[in-house]
Design a protein around this motif. Sequence first.
Motif, mmCIF file in Angstrom:
data_model
loop_
_atom_site.group_PDB
_atom_site.id
_atom_site.type_symbol
_atom_site.label_atom_id
_atom_site.label_comp_id
_atom_site.label_asym_id
_atom_site.label_seq_id
_atom_site.Cartn_x
_atom_site.Cartn_y
_atom_site.Cartn_z
ATOM 1 N N THR A 8 3.849 -22.067 -4.170
ATOM 2 C CA THR A 8 4.177 -22.912 -5.425
ATOM 3 C C THR A 8 2.686 -22.536 -6.364
ATOM 4 N N HIS A 9 3.014 -23.011 -7.668
ATOM 5 C CA HIS A 9 1.746 -22.926 -8.648
ATOM 6 C C HIS A 9 1.301 -24.065 -9.327
ATOM 7 N N ILE A 10 2.237 -25.008 -9.395
ATOM 8 C CA ILE A 10 1.852 -26.177 -10.226
ATOM 9 C C ILE A 10 2.895 -27.291 -9.770
ATOM 10 N N ASP A 11 2.496 -28.560 -9.928
ATOM 11 C CA ASP A 11 3.023 -29.502 -9.448
ATOM 12 C C ASP A 11 4.664 -29.889 -9.648
ATOM 13 N N TYR A 12 4.991 -29.359 -10.783
ATOM 14 C CA TYR A 12 6.278 -29.510 -11.458
ATOM 15 C C TYR A 12 7.319 -28.534 -11.320
ATOM 16 N N CYS A 13 6.904 -27.416 -10.397
ATOM 17 C CA CYS A 13 7.843 -26.299 -9.937
ATOM 18 C C CYS A 13 7.678 -26.273 -8.575
ATOM 19 N N PRO A 14 8.215 -27.422 -7.759
ATOM 20 C CA PRO A 14 8.251 -27.310 -6.410
ATOM 21 C C PRO A 14 9.562 -26.452 -5.744
ATOM 22 N N VAL A 183 15.520 -30.966 -13.742
ATOM 23 C CA VAL A 183 16.031 -30.812 -14.940
ATOM 24 C C VAL A 183 15.528 -31.780 -16.007
ATOM 25 N N ARG A 184 15.751 -33.132 -15.267
ATOM 26 C CA ARG A 184 15.483 -34.110 -16.286
ATOM 27 C C ARG A 184 14.251 -34.483 -16.512
ATOM 28 N N LEU A 185 13.224 -34.172 -15.374
ATOM 29 C CA LEU A 185 11.808 -34.237 -15.484
ATOM 30 C C LEU A 185 11.247 -33.138 -16.589
ATOM 31 N N TRP A 186 11.559 -31.813 -16.520
ATOM 32 C CA TRP A 186 11.364 -30.866 -17.417
ATOM 33 C C TRP A 186 11.664 -31.087 -18.886
ATOM 34 N N LEU A 187 12.758 -31.878 -19.004
ATOM 35 C CA LEU A 187 13.413 -32.096 -20.230
ATOM 36 C C LEU A 187 12.595 -33.351 -20.900
ATOM 37 N N LYS A 188 12.217 -34.173 -19.948
ATOM 38 C CA LYS A 188 11.288 -35.439 -20.342
ATOM 39 C C LYS A 188 10.078 -35.017 -20.890
ATOM 40 N N ASP A 189 9.415 -34.118 -20.102
ATOM 41 C CA ASP A 189 7.822 -33.683 -20.311
ATOM 42 C C ASP A 189 7.828 -32.634 -21.318
ATOM 43 N N TRP A 190 8.551 -31.454 -21.239
ATOM 44 C CA TRP A 190 8.382 -30.406 -21.867
ATOM 45 C C TRP A 190 9.479 -30.007 -23.133
ATOM 46 N N ALA A 191 10.128 -31.014 -23.607
ATOM 47 C CA ALA A 191 11.268 -30.706 -24.706
ATOM 48 C C ALA A 191 10.666 -30.376 -25.935
ATOM 49 N N HIS A 192 9.345 -30.831 -26.027
ATOM 50 C CA HIS A 192 8.635 -30.484 -27.490
ATOM 51 C C HIS A 192 8.264 -28.994 -27.470
ATOM 52 N N LEU A 193 8.490 -28.141 -26.356
ATOM 53 C CA LEU A 193 8.319 -26.630 -26.249
ATOM 54 C C LEU A 193 9.459 -25.945 -26.726
ATOM 55 N N LEU A 194 10.774 -26.692 -26.786
ATOM 56 C CA LEU A 194 11.799 -26.104 -27.200
ATOM 57 C C LEU A 194 12.199 -26.029 -28.498
ATOM 58 N N ASP A 195 12.786 -25.015 -29.004
ATOM 59 C CA ASP A 195 13.463 -25.128 -30.385
ATOM 60 C C ASP A 195 14.916 -24.383 -30.403
ATOM 61 N N VAL A 204 18.567 -29.816 -25.911
ATOM 62 C CA VAL A 204 18.456 -30.860 -24.732
ATOM 63 C C VAL A 204 19.553 -31.511 -24.410
ATOM 64 N N ALA A 205 20.212 -31.810 -25.466
ATOM 65 C CA ALA A 205 21.819 -32.701 -25.205
ATOM 66 C C ALA A 205 22.807 -31.510 -24.438
ATOM 67 N N GLN A 206 22.745 -30.198 -25.032
ATOM 68 C CA GLN A 206 23.365 -29.115 -24.170
ATOM 69 C C GLN A 206 23.181 -29.019 -23.022
ATOM 70 N N MET A 207 21.681 -28.952 -22.575
ATOM 71 C CA MET A 207 21.322 -28.588 -21.109
ATOM 72 C C MET A 207 21.751 -29.955 -20.203
ATOM 73 N N LEU A 208 21.779 -31.097 -20.707
ATOM 74 C CA LEU A 208 22.311 -32.383 -19.973
ATOM 75 C C LEU A 208 23.746 -32.631 -19.986
ATOM 76 N N ASP A 209 24.380 -31.990 -20.794
ATOM 77 C CA ASP A 209 25.873 -32.028 -20.743
ATOM 78 C C ASP A 209 26.389 -31.839 -19.562
ATOM 79 N N GLN A 210 26.961 -32.628 -18.810
ATOM 80 C CA GLN A 210 27.902 -32.337 -17.643
ATOM 81 C C GLN A 210 26.860 -31.669 -16.492
#
Length: 235
Positions: A8-14, A183-195, A204-210
Amino acid sequence: MTDILILTHIDYCPPGYLAQVLDEARRDFRVLRVDLGELANIDLDRPRAVAIMGGPMSVNDELPWLATEIAALQHFIRRDIPMIGHCLGAQLLARALGAEVRRMPYTESGWQPMRRAAEASSSPWLAHLPAEFPIFQWHGDSFALPPGARPLLSSPWCENQGFAWGDRTLAVQGHPEMTEELVRLWLKDWAHLLDARQPSQQSVAQMLDQLPARVAALNQVAQGFYRHWLSLAFP
């Protein structure tokens, strides 16, 4: 040291769901943080199977530990032990096998459709999968195919999504290891990187849907990869 090594290479990619599969199979494993120097002094002739996880860095970054890891992967390749790479891990395998890794002009993120390559019709890595299925994605780099590799998967935004090299190495550009929590962790901490205005990215809504159903389906995709990987290491 155990027979299964997870890099592994960082704590949030386990290891994510991979750890669950290994626990259910009652297989001991060791997780190393390569970026913290934990690969040093490891007996590279001991592992019988290796998994390489993701990370936000690029294979092309000037980080000394990347060269150390690539050299270790080349040693494992010479030993012909089963390996599976996820996202950055797939890019590291591609580089270890002599292929180029390049920055894409956009980021691919969210639940993206994977399409089976024509050359992959008989691949045991995909025997459990239909011609098209989704995988969770989050990457801005892409690998070229190494010499001798068999293309396995593509997506509308990234031609090379997966390859097999020989019979015992699988590289997957996406993240089959994802769990609901990740998925929820990434979208909580890194959603600002998305467009979401970019067609290659979901909102984010599409990624969390179902999400529970999507992750359950992804677990089935991952389980087939991981069980084949384990069957090669422990026939």
